[in-house]
Enzyme design. Structure first.
Site, PDB file in Angstrom:
ATOM      1  CG  ASP A  12     -31.952   0.821  36.668  1.00 23.93           C
ATOM      2  OD1 ASP A  12     -31.700   2.044  36.667  1.00 23.93           O
ATOM      3  OD2 ASP A  12     -31.181  -0.033  36.182  1.00 23.93           O
ATOM      4  N   GLY A  15     -33.610   7.391  33.649  1.00 19.92           N
ATOM      5  CA  GLY A  15     -32.810   8.160  32.693  1.00 19.92           C
ATOM      6  C   GLY A  15     -33.117   7.757  31.257  1.00 19.92           C
ATOM      7  NE  ARG A  25     -29.382  10.548  34.064  1.00 17.25           N
ATOM      8  CZ  ARG A  25     -29.417   9.194  33.985  1.00 17.25           C
ATOM      9  NH1 ARG A  25     -29.348   8.599  32.830  1.00 17.25           N
ATOM     10  NH2 ARG A  25     -29.499   8.486  35.083  1.00 17.25           N
ATOM     11  CG  HIS A  29     -34.440  11.072  38.297  1.00 19.98           C
ATOM     12  ND1 HIS A  29     -34.181   9.728  38.311  1.00 19.98           N
ATOM     13  CD2 HIS A  29     -33.282  11.675  37.906  1.00 19.98           C
ATOM     14  CE1 HIS A  29     -32.917   9.517  37.948  1.00 19.98           C
ATOM     15  NE2 HIS A  29     -32.355  10.688  37.693  1.00 19.98           N
ATOM     16  CB  SER A  58     -26.871   2.838  45.137  1.00 19.34           C
ATOM     17  OG  SER A  58     -26.047   3.474  44.176  1.00 19.34           O
ATOM     18  CG  LEU A 124     -46.806  -1.044  52.648  1.00 17.97           C
ATOM     19  CD1 LEU A 124     -46.729  -2.512  52.235  1.00 17.97           C
ATOM     20  CD2 LEU A 124     -46.881  -0.171  51.388  1.00 17.97           C
ATOM     21  NE  ARG A 172     -31.303  -3.120  37.832  1.00 18.28           N
ATOM     22  CZ  ARG A 172     -30.133  -2.717  38.307  1.00 18.28           C
ATOM     23  NH1 ARG A 172     -29.486  -3.462  39.175  1.00 18.28           N
ATOM     24  NH2 ARG A 172     -29.599  -1.569  37.924  1.00 18.28           N
ATOM     25  NE  ARG A 178     -26.020  -3.121  36.434  1.00 20.00           N
ATOM     26  CZ  ARG A 178     -26.018  -2.918  35.119  1.00 20.00           C
ATOM     27  NH1 ARG A 178     -25.700  -3.891  34.290  1.00 20.00           N
ATOM     28  NH2 ARG A 178     -26.337  -1.732  34.625  1.00 20.00           N
ATOM     29  CD  GLU A 191     -38.497 -17.908  43.970  1.00 23.89           C
ATOM     30  OE1 GLU A 191     -38.301 -17.930  42.742  1.00 23.89           O
ATOM     31  OE2 GLU A 191     -38.117 -18.818  44.745  1.00 23.89           O
TER      32      GLU A 191
END
Ligand code: IPE
Ligand code: IPE
Ligand code: MG
Length: 224
Positions: A12, A15, A25, A29, A58, A124, A172, A178, A191
């Protein structure tokens, strides 16, 4: 010391990174996509990490202006096509979670093609969450079990999810504390780590520091 097999990241702050620089923005990205490459390469060469799950788009991100959504779709398609050698060189297998249905035929084709080409890579597994929402994932899984007339237990529901593997560490970036509908089921005992760093500024050096912090935590899983 805690094992770290599955790392998940909510990428996150693209922007805000661009805004701070007076850029559009979309530039944030673009820089963010470069960081995906750096972090994936680091994880592929990490002795413990087997799975890296990244939140890229999302189920709620469709609310953004059409221009930004279109840009993200094009950027993703370009990334999947251009980065094939990075996936092969670092032996990274590409997978996705989320409902791919609404994507354009050409994006779906690029996703399918990279999955096919990288399916035997073993260092991976990089899982990109695309049109992903944990609530949507759980509803789709429950509907699937009902349709198959299967009993709903923790194990059957877990296995019907897009992502049946628990998360060890969830990071995050950007300072928001959040979950934003990411992997609600799979983070039951993860965690959590929140960093103020914006995703385009995130580096493998910072990731290494976060992993060191994680290693020292005491995970009890309800025991004593
Ligand atoms: C994360 O950065 C990328 C996506 C959600 C696609 P944002 O675009 O959410 O950046 P901010 O939060 O507005 O800074
Ligand atoms: C979460 O970031 C989704 C991704 C990183 C793909 P958002 O920027 O969409 O989340 P909110 O709106 O701040 O909760
Ligand atoms: Mg955001």
């Amino acid at each position: 010391m805690n094992e770290l097999k599955h790392l998940a990241i909510i990428m996150d702050g693209n922007g805000r990174w661009a805004k701070q620089r007076g850029l559009s923005r979309t530039k944030g990205h673009e820089k963010g996509a470069e960081v995906v490459r750096e972090i994936t390469t680091y994880c592929a060469n990490h002795p413990e990490i087997k799975t890296l799950t990244l939140y890229a788009f999302s189920t709620e991100n469709w609310k953004r202006p059409k221009m930004e959504v279109n840009f993200l779709m094009k950027l993703l398609e370009r990334y999947l096509k251009n980065e094939e050698t990075t996936y092969m060189k670092n032996e990274v297998k590409f997978e996705t979670i989320g409902n791919l249905e609404p994507f354009s035929p050409s994006l779906k084709k690029a996703i399918k093609s990279l999955k096919e080409k990288t399916k035997n890579n073993k260092k991976l597994t990089q899982i990109i969450a695309l049109n992903y929402g944990a609530q949507d994932e759980i509803v789709r899984a429950v509907n699937k079990l009902c349709k198959e007339k299967k009993e709903i237990t923790i194990d059957t529901l877990n296995d019907a999810l897009d992502m049946p593997y628990p998360i060890d560490l969830l990071i995050r970036t950007s300072g928001e504390q959040r979950i934003s509908n990411f992997l609600l089921w799979q983070i039951a005992y993860a965690e959590l780590f929140f960093t103020k760093t914006l995703w385009p500024d995130f580096t493998s050096t910072e990731l290494e520091q976060i992993i060191q912090n994680y290693k020292k935590r005491e995970r009890r899983f309800g025991g004593i």
